[in-house]
Design an enzyme around this catalytic site. Structure first.
Site, short mmCIF file in Angstrom:
data_model
loop_
_atom_site.label_atom_id
_atom_site.label_comp_id
_atom_site.label_asym_id
_atom_site.label_seq_id
_atom_site.Cartn_x
_atom_site.Cartn_y
_atom_site.Cartn_z
N ASP A 166 19.18 9.40 -13.01
CA ASP A 166 17.74 9.59 -12.88
C ASP A 166 17.34 9.10 -11.49
OD1 ASP A 166 15.16 10.28 -13.40
OD2 ASP A 166 14.86 8.90 -15.08
N SER A 167 16.23 9.67 -11.00
CA SER A 167 15.87 9.51 -9.59
C SER A 167 15.24 8.19 -9.22
CB SER A 167 14.88 10.61 -9.24
OG SER A 167 13.80 10.59 -10.16
N GLY A 168 14.70 7.49 -10.20
CA GLY A 168 14.07 6.20 -9.91
C GLY A 168 12.57 6.17 -10.08
N GLY A 169 11.91 7.31 -9.96
CA GLY A 169 10.45 7.33 -10.04
C GLY A 169 9.94 6.75 -11.34
N PHE A 170 10.52 7.20 -12.43
CA PHE A 170 10.07 6.78 -13.75
C PHE A 170 10.29 5.27 -13.96
CE2 PHE A 170 10.96 6.19 -18.34
CZ PHE A 170 9.75 6.62 -18.85
N ASP B 149 10.13 12.14 -8.93
CA ASP B 149 8.91 12.67 -9.53
C ASP B 149 7.96 11.53 -9.85
OD1 ASP B 149 10.52 11.56 -11.53
OD2 ASP B 149 9.71 12.87 -13.08
N GLN C 42 6.39 18.41 -14.80
CA GLN C 42 5.39 17.43 -15.23
C GLN C 42 4.16 18.20 -15.71
OE1 GLN C 42 5.73 14.25 -15.75
NE2 GLN C 42 7.68 13.80 -14.75
N GLY D 237 7.68 13.53 -18.39
CA GLY D 237 6.29 13.24 -18.74
C GLY D 237 5.98 13.40 -20.21
N ASP E 51 18.68 12.41 -23.21
CA ASP E 51 19.19 11.05 -23.02
C ASP E 51 18.17 10.13 -23.65
OD1 ASP E 51 17.15 11.21 -20.66
OD2 ASP E 51 17.66 9.09 -20.84
#
Ligand code: PRF
Length: 373
Positions: A93-97, A147, A190, A217, A267
């Site tokens: 995962d990209s990290g934003g969340f 995101d 999103q 989201g 996931d």
């Protein structure tokens, strides 16, 4: 296995899809459940057990790994697969969340997000380009765009701003990722609980012609029927020939209903996290092993399971371990839960192949509802 990233749709049954993602590090049977290995460990599990349970891919987190041990350090140590001894595919995962849910002070603008580490309070900046760079240093096989995920309920204007920003970041991530034939970068839809925004997001991402599409989201505070409505609206907009991943979902019931709507990948921390808290998922529904009624119950969770944790240990012993806060309690219940999730996915895949997914879903839900007392 394949030299390039390839998704093959093998069968459909209603909207449910049976497929295969083939890439250099392995083949992922879909619908797939990806156990979460946030900091480079699927908590309380040996990766041998994770693999034997039926996982073809696990998930790692950019946010956690960049803070500790650090992306450059992981790269010097040979990459994440080498470090943790998991040669099969890894999705990051990209990290934003995680920035939004875990870090303290944060500031978000067009350039990216500045945040305070939850580990030591240090300040960090992450742009879409840096997120992709980090995922590359980790040597991740499936990388996610940066995101912004808005928790629900939220104002439509706020949801729209975050969705449009995420769309612009998707384009920057695609450029930063470039051309890597054996790997993939997925976009993230999103748009919160707003049908028009979901459609706009999915259409914008589709134009970028990415290797796969996630739906983000969701499962962020809204009721299940809203999540399912958003899938009904979003999925028909996405290209059928690309994999679709529902991020951070969910319960077995969320999963089966989302497969029915056309999701291919999931996931969730639920099987491992609830295992550590004494909750067991079984064919006959949820069992709270802390409950006093299990104190002298010599039956295993499920004598028909092939998982030793499920088949060989009495509920009385599991109850005792969990009540005593023993590490083995969390280990055995995580093992049971991940095995059950993978058994469910295997059942789903078989049912789609045989054109009996609807019946399988009804039977499975009935068995959960009947319980096991
Ligand atoms: N975005 C990202 N990761 C996520 C989510 C999201 O919206 C969710 C929401 N369920 C879980 N994980 N990047």
């Amino acid at each position: 296995m394949s030299e390039t990233f390839q998704f093959t749709l093998k069968a459909t049954d209603g909207k449910a899809r049976l497929g295969e993602i083939s890439m250099p590090r392995g083949t992922i049977r879909t619908p797939a459940f990806m156990p979460v290995g946030t900091v480079g460990t699927v908590k309380a599990m040996y990766l041998d057990q994770v693999r034997e349970g039926g996982a073809d891919i696990i998930l790692g987190n950019t946010y956690h790994l960049m803070l500790r041990p650090g992306a450059e350090r992981v790269a010097r140590l040979g990459g994440l697969h080498e470090l943790i001894r998991w040669p099969e595919p890894i999705l990051t995962d990209s990290g934003g969340f995680q920035v939004m849910s875990l870090s303290g002070l944060r500031k978000l603008d067009e350039q990216g997000v500045t945040f305070k580490s939850h580990v030591d309070g240090s300040l960090h900046h992450m742009s879409p380009e840096r997120s992709i760079e980090i995922q590359g240093l980790l040597d991740s096989d499936i990388q996610m765009q940066l995101d912004e995920c808005v928790a629900l309920p939220a104002e439509p204007k706020e949801i729209e701003r975050a969705m449009e920003l995420s769309l612009r970041w998707a384009e920057r991530c695609k450029i930063a990722f470039g051309n890597q034939p054996g790997k993939a970068m997925f976009g993230i839809v999103q748009g919160g609980d707003q049908p028009a925004l979901r459609i706009r997001s999915a259409e914008g991402l589709k134009q970028l012609d990415l290797k796969g599409y996630a739906v983000g989201g969701l499962a962020v505070g809204e009721p299940q029927h809203v999540m399912l409505d958003m899938l009904n609206i979003t999925l028909p907009v996405l290209p059928t020939e690309k994999p679709r991943y529902l991020m951070g979902v969910g319960t077995p019931d969320d999963i089966i209903k989302s497969v029915a709507r056309g999701i291919d990948m999931f996931d969730c921390v639920m099987p491992t996290r609830s295992g550590r808290h004494g909750l067991a998922f079984t064919r006959k529904g949820k069992v709270n092993i802390r409950n006093a009624k299990h104190a002298e119950d010599v039956r295993p969770l499920d004598e028909q399971s092939s998982c030793p944790a499920t088949r060989d240990y009495s509920r009385a012993y599991l109850h005792h371990l969990v009540r005593s806060n023993e590490a083995l309690g969390g280990m055995l219940l995580s093992w049971n839960n991940l095995s059950y999730y993978q058994e469910l996915m295997q059942g789903i895949r078989k049912a789609i192949a045989e054109g009996r997914f609807e019946d399988f879903m009804a039977e499975t839900q009935e068995a959960w509802a009947r319980g096991d007392d």
